[in-house]
Design a protein around this motif. Structure first.
Motif, PDB file in Angstrom:
ATOM      1  N   GLN A   1       5.434   6.262   3.765  1.00  0.00           N
ATOM      2  CA  GLN A   1       4.868   6.019   2.439  1.00  0.00           C
ATOM      3  C   GLN A   1       5.953   6.117   1.366  1.00  0.00           C
ATOM      4  OE1 GLN A   1       1.662   8.840   2.124  1.00  0.00           O
ATOM      5  NE2 GLN A   1       0.214   7.515   3.206  1.00  0.00           N
TER       6      GLN A   1
ATOM      7  N   GLN B   1       7.924   2.988   1.328  1.00  0.00           N
ATOM      8  CA  GLN B   1       7.191   1.911   0.666  1.00  0.00           C
ATOM      9  C   GLN B   1       7.250   2.057  -0.846  1.00  0.00           C
ATOM     10  OE1 GLN B   1       3.281   2.077   2.395  1.00  0.00           O
ATOM     11  NE2 GLN B   1       3.831   0.717   4.078  1.00  0.00           N
ATOM     12  N   VAL B   2       7.163   3.285  -1.350  1.00  0.00           N
ATOM     13  CA  VAL B   2       7.252   3.525  -2.789  1.00  0.00           C
ATOM     14  C   VAL B   2       8.644   3.149  -3.287  1.00  0.00           C
ATOM     15  CG1 VAL B   2       7.309   5.348  -4.543  1.00  0.00           C
ATOM     16  CG2 VAL B   2       5.445   5.273  -2.877  1.00  0.00           C
TER      17      VAL B   2
ATOM     18  N   SER C   1       8.574 -10.038  -8.798  1.00  0.00           N
ATOM     19  CA  SER C   1       7.221  -9.814  -8.273  1.00  0.00           C
ATOM     20  C   SER C   1       6.799  -8.347  -8.321  1.00  0.00           C
ATOM     21  CB  SER C   1       7.082 -10.353  -6.843  1.00  0.00           C
ATOM     22  OG  SER C   1       7.907  -9.618  -5.963  1.00  0.00           O
ATOM     23  N   GLY C   2       7.119  -7.671  -9.411  1.00  0.00           N
ATOM     24  CA  GLY C   2       6.727  -6.284  -9.600  1.00  0.00           C
ATOM     25  C   GLY C   2       5.257  -6.198  -9.960  1.00  0.00           C
ATOM     26  N   PRO C   3       4.806  -5.016 -10.237  1.00  0.00           N
ATOM     27  CA  PRO C   3       3.396  -4.864 -10.580  1.00  0.00           C
ATOM     28  C   PRO C   3       3.084  -5.561 -11.904  1.00  0.00           C
ATOM     29  CG  PRO C   3       4.575  -2.796 -10.897  1.00  0.00           C
ATOM     30  CD  PRO C   3       5.526  -3.749 -10.248  1.00  0.00           C
TER      31      PRO C   3
ATOM     32  N   ILE D   1      10.737   0.989  -1.997  1.00  0.00           N
ATOM     33  CA  ILE D   1      10.857  -0.472  -1.968  1.00  0.00           C
ATOM     34  C   ILE D   1      10.127  -1.069  -3.166  1.00  0.00           C
ATOM     35  CG2 ILE D   1      10.123  -2.549  -0.717  1.00  0.00           C
ATOM     36  CD1 ILE D   1      10.678  -0.949   1.887  1.00  0.00           C
ATOM     37  N   HIS D   2       8.946  -0.550  -3.451  1.00  0.00           N
ATOM     38  CA  HIS D   2       8.149  -1.040  -4.573  1.00  0.00           C
ATOM     39  C   HIS D   2       8.873  -0.789  -5.893  1.00  0.00           C
ATOM     40  CE1 HIS D   2       4.575  -2.201  -6.755  1.00  0.00           C
ATOM     41  NE2 HIS D   2       4.660  -1.080  -7.463  1.00  0.00           N
ATOM     42  N   GLU D   3       9.491   0.392  -6.055  1.00  0.00           N
ATOM     43  CA  GLU D   3      10.225   0.715  -7.277  1.00  0.00           C
ATOM     44  C   GLU D   3      11.452  -0.173  -7.433  1.00  0.00           C
ATOM     45  OE1 GLU D   3      10.965   4.886  -6.806  1.00  0.00           O
ATOM     46  OE2 GLU D   3       9.011   5.453  -7.671  1.00  0.00           O
TER      47      GLU D   3
ATOM     48  N   THR E   1      11.879  -3.226  -6.254  1.00  0.00           N
ATOM     49  CA  THR E   1      11.469  -4.591  -6.630  1.00  0.00           C
ATOM     50  C   THR E   1      10.988  -4.619  -8.069  1.00  0.00           C
ATOM     51  OG1 THR E   1       9.258  -4.220  -5.715  1.00  0.00           O
ATOM     52  CG2 THR E   1      10.860  -5.303  -4.287  1.00  0.00           C
ATOM     53  N   ALA E   2      10.403  -3.544  -8.557  1.00  0.00           N
ATOM     54  CA  ALA E   2       9.951  -3.488  -9.953  1.00  0.00           C
ATOM     55  C   ALA E   2      11.150  -3.444 -10.888  1.00  0.00           C
ATOM     56  CB  ALA E   2       9.057  -2.275 -10.175  1.00  0.00           C
TER      57      ALA E   2
END
Length: 176
Positions: A134, A137-138, A150-152, A140-142, A144-145
């Motif tokens: 998890q 994943q966070v 393609s961020g949030p 990776i998400h940060e 990309t943001a």
């Protein structure tokens, strides 16, 4: 046409099936079943009914798993477990039965080959792996943001304010 090599006699089939079973295990199982019926049948008021409504499932690490067809029988067995364990210990001490575990017929519960501490360690390891996944994943998400790709999607201020209010009301213990 049947190939002669693929046909075996029933006697050969039975011999192959039972060749891996230790004679001592079979004798112990037989003694345990007989002893179980003998000991449990002596339980005050319930003996014969208990033997009819119980089945021995497994013996591992000194724990005997008993299956019943109704939760009421489990309660009675629990009440008389000390009596039953004493009787089993006297009759078959070589099996070293130290406790009883119960399950309701139809459930798939079985005794674990691991000790309690080993099971706890494995559960902790699995939980740790899940948390690490998890965290990855966070991260990776940060990343990309940060890159802006393609961020949030940013929420409209009005919707964000409503969601924040909802979150605050859920987290506080106020009765309105």
């Amino acid at each position: 046409m049947i190939n002669d090599q693929s046909v075996i006699t029933a006697a050969d089939m039975i011999t192959q099936v039972f060749s891996n079973i230790d004679k001592c295990d079979v004798e112990n199982s037989s003694r345990l079943l007989g002893t179980w019926k003998s000991v449990v049948s002596k339980v005050h008021k319930y003996g014969e009914k208990l033997t009819a409504h119980t089945e021995l499932i497994e013996l591992k690490n000194g724990i005997l798993l008993v299956e019943t067809d109704h939760p009421g029988w489990i309660q009675i067995l629990q009440l008389y477990s000390k009596f039953i364990l004493t009787g089993l210990e006297r009759a078959v001490p070589e099996l070293k039965i130290t406790s009883l575990a119960f399950r309701l017929k139809g459930s798939d519960f079985s005794l674990c080959a691991k000790t309690y501490d080993e099971q706890i360690q494995e559960d902790r390891r699995k939980l740790s792996e899940k948390l690490e996944a998890q965290d990855r994943q966070v991260e990776i998400h940060e990343k990309t943001a940060e890159k802006g790709s393609s961020g949030p999607v940013e929420l409209p201020p009005e919707l964000k304010a409503r969601l924040d209010d909802l979150k605050k009301s859920m987290l506080t213990n106020s009765s309105k």
